[in-house]
Design an enzyme around this catalytic site. Structure first.
Site, short mmCIF file in Angstrom:
data_model
loop_
_atom_site.label_atom_id
_atom_site.label_comp_id
_atom_site.label_asym_id
_atom_site.label_seq_id
_atom_site.Cartn_x
_atom_site.Cartn_y
_atom_site.Cartn_z
N GLU A 127 -2.39 12.03 3.25
CA GLU A 127 -3.19 11.61 4.40
C GLU A 127 -3.00 12.57 5.55
O GLU A 127 -1.92 13.14 5.74
CB GLU A 127 -2.74 10.21 4.84
CG GLU A 127 -3.50 9.69 6.04
CD GLU A 127 -3.16 8.25 6.35
OE1 GLU A 127 -2.12 7.76 5.89
OE2 GLU A 127 -3.96 7.62 7.06
N GLU A 171 0.86 -1.19 0.00
CA GLU A 171 0.00 0.00 0.00
C GLU A 171 0.89 1.23 0.00
O GLU A 171 1.89 1.28 0.72
CB GLU A 171 -0.86 -0.03 1.26
CG GLU A 171 -1.58 1.26 1.54
CD GLU A 171 -2.31 1.24 2.90
OE1 GLU A 171 -2.66 0.16 3.40
OE2 GLU A 171 -2.50 2.32 3.45
#
Ligand SMILES: *[C@@H]1O[C@H](CO)[C@@H](O)[C@H](O)[C@H]1NC(C)=O
Ligand SMILES: *[C@@H]1O[C@H](CO)[C@@H](O)[C@H](O)[C@H]1NC(C)=O
Ligand SMILES: *[C@@H]1O[C@H](CO)[C@@H](O)[C@H](O)[C@H]1NC(C)=O
Ligand SMILES: *[C@@H]1O[C@H](CO)[C@@H](O)[C@H](O)[C@H]1NC(C)=O
Ligand SMILES: *[C@@H]1O[C@H](CO)[C@@H](O)[C@H](O)[C@H]1NC(C)=O
Length: 354
Positions: free
Chosen positions: A141, A136
């Site tokens: 974020e 991932e």
């Protein structure tokens, strides 16, 4: 894999070829057709236990949670017009590309606004269908009222951020990318400018994130609006990474063999609320006060006027001469067992996600 053999030998014989890598645009998500090639999740937040329901494409459209605005940009937002009562969750959006992109790809997103505010946890990231074995990559974020973007990888055990990484950020939060380490914080690097997140990002006119997914390593660049290199402005159908300068974060294959730890990735946008990271009480209190669900999710939705992405485009590139696009599979919408753990659980002010 054949590709890794080719690149490895090229790197050995002709290192210069590896440095100046040319990429050609193979896919663009933009304008009126932006949402055409994504799957809307249409379920509860199975990855990070947030207090949201990720709506279907139909509902996103009818409730105006995902749409193209007058400027021609894609909006994805948290519902801010419904009153949520105790025990219920708030509607939001999670979308994943139908296509997957193999090693040898690069993706760029140009955004003018990103979601922020207490309880809000947005991300623009990618994941393999098998997680964590396929890896991932978290490009963008943040949670609550933090002021800087964080980047990370989440992988199987054995991948770390190299101490020798050549990158501009000196803000290295954690170096073990394994989901089994440190409550799955991942190997986190913070983007060292307040123009990379929240109000500061919007005030700077937004900016661009570039993610290079190469056999030699994974690199992420952030450019705020005024610092976007001319090579990336306009249509930029071909990009040579050597003109981008030193990346903001660099995960070299010397300590994390990309061909070993990463499989084809689907790109994902999501906005969750609270959950394992934003809602962790210790983390929540670093930038907000009160209780995440009770004081923010519940009630009228007036807390969420800034909880939206406004995206000019997402462009995906392939290394010159390579085919790196795997066309849409029907399974893609179920593809992200990703962050099941995502835990930011207390501990080390960690991070986390997806
Ligand atoms: C990333 O760092 C490694 C050294 O760890 C370096 O060899 C490589 O060129 C860097 N990547 C980029 C894109 O600068
Ligand atoms: C945009 O980025 C440049 C280069 O990193 C920096 O000098 C400038 O302060 C940033 N702008 C804002 C508004 O933060
Ligand atoms: C960018 O691409 C669009 C659509 O293909 C085209 O209409 C436009 O003229 C291009 N702009 C430039 C500067 O090449
Ligand atoms: C909801 O959010 C939008 C921005 O996405 C904002 O323009 C609007 O004023 C907000 N509505 C309410 C009721 O807060
Ligand atoms: C990462 O480190 C930076 C710099 O010390 C800090 O501002 C940021 O809050 C840290 N991020 C997390 C998630 O702990």
């Amino acid at each position: 894999m054949v590709r890794s053999v080719i690149l490895t030998s090229a790197a050995f014989v002709l290192p210069a070829l590896v440095k100046a890598q040319t990429y050609n645009m193979v896919k663009e998500y933009a304008g009126d057709s932006f949402f055409n090639d994504w799957n809307f999740y249409n379920n509860d937040d199975d990855l990070t236990q947030g207090n949201v329901f990720f709506v279907s494409a139909k509902e996103a459209d009818s409730d105006h949670l995902a749409y193209i605005n007058d400027a021609g940009n894609a909006i994805m937002k948290v519902d801010n017009t419904t009153t949520v009562t105790v025990g219920s969750v708030r509607n939001s959006v999670r979308i994943a590309t139908k296509d997957q992109f193999t090693v040898g790809s690069m993706w760029i997103t140009d955004m003018v606004h990103v979601p922020y505010g207490c309880s809000v946890w947005p991300a623009f990231w990618s994941s393999a269908q098998d997680w964590p074995s396929g890896g991932e990559i978290d490009t963008f974020e943040g949670v609550n009222q933090v002021t800087m973007n964080q980047m990370a990888l989440h992988t199987a055990s054995g991948c770390t951020h190299s101490a020798n990484a050549i990158q501009t950020s000196k803000l290295i939060n954690s170096t073990d990318c394994s989901t089994a380490a440190d409550n799955n914080d991942g190997c986190v690097v913070t983007t060292p400018t307040t123009s990379s997140y929240g109000e500061g990002f919007a005030a700077a006119g937004g900016g661009m994130f570039v993610t290079e997914f190469a056999t030699t390593g994974i690199s992420i660049w952030f450019f705020n609006r005024s610092s976007i290199p001319s090579a990336l402005s306009g249509n930029a159908s071909t990009v040579d990474t050597s003109v981008l300068g030193t990346p903001t974060a660099n995960y070299s294959s010397s300590t994390c063999d990309v061909s070993q730890f990463f499989e084809p990735q689907s790109l994902v946008f999501d906005i969750t609320l609270c959950g394992e990271f934003a809602g962790n009480q210790d983390i929540f209190e670093e930038t907000c006060s009160g209780t995440c669900y009770d004081d923010f999710v519940l009630g009228s939705g007036s807390n969420y006027a800034t909880a939206y992405f406004e995206v000019q485009y997402v462009r995906v590139y392939s290394q010159a001469g390579e085919v790196t696009v795997i066309s849409g599979s029907p399974r893609a919408s179920r593809a992200h067992p990703a962050a099941v753990l995502a835990l930011a659980i207390g501990a080390v002010a960690a991070l986390f996600m997806l």
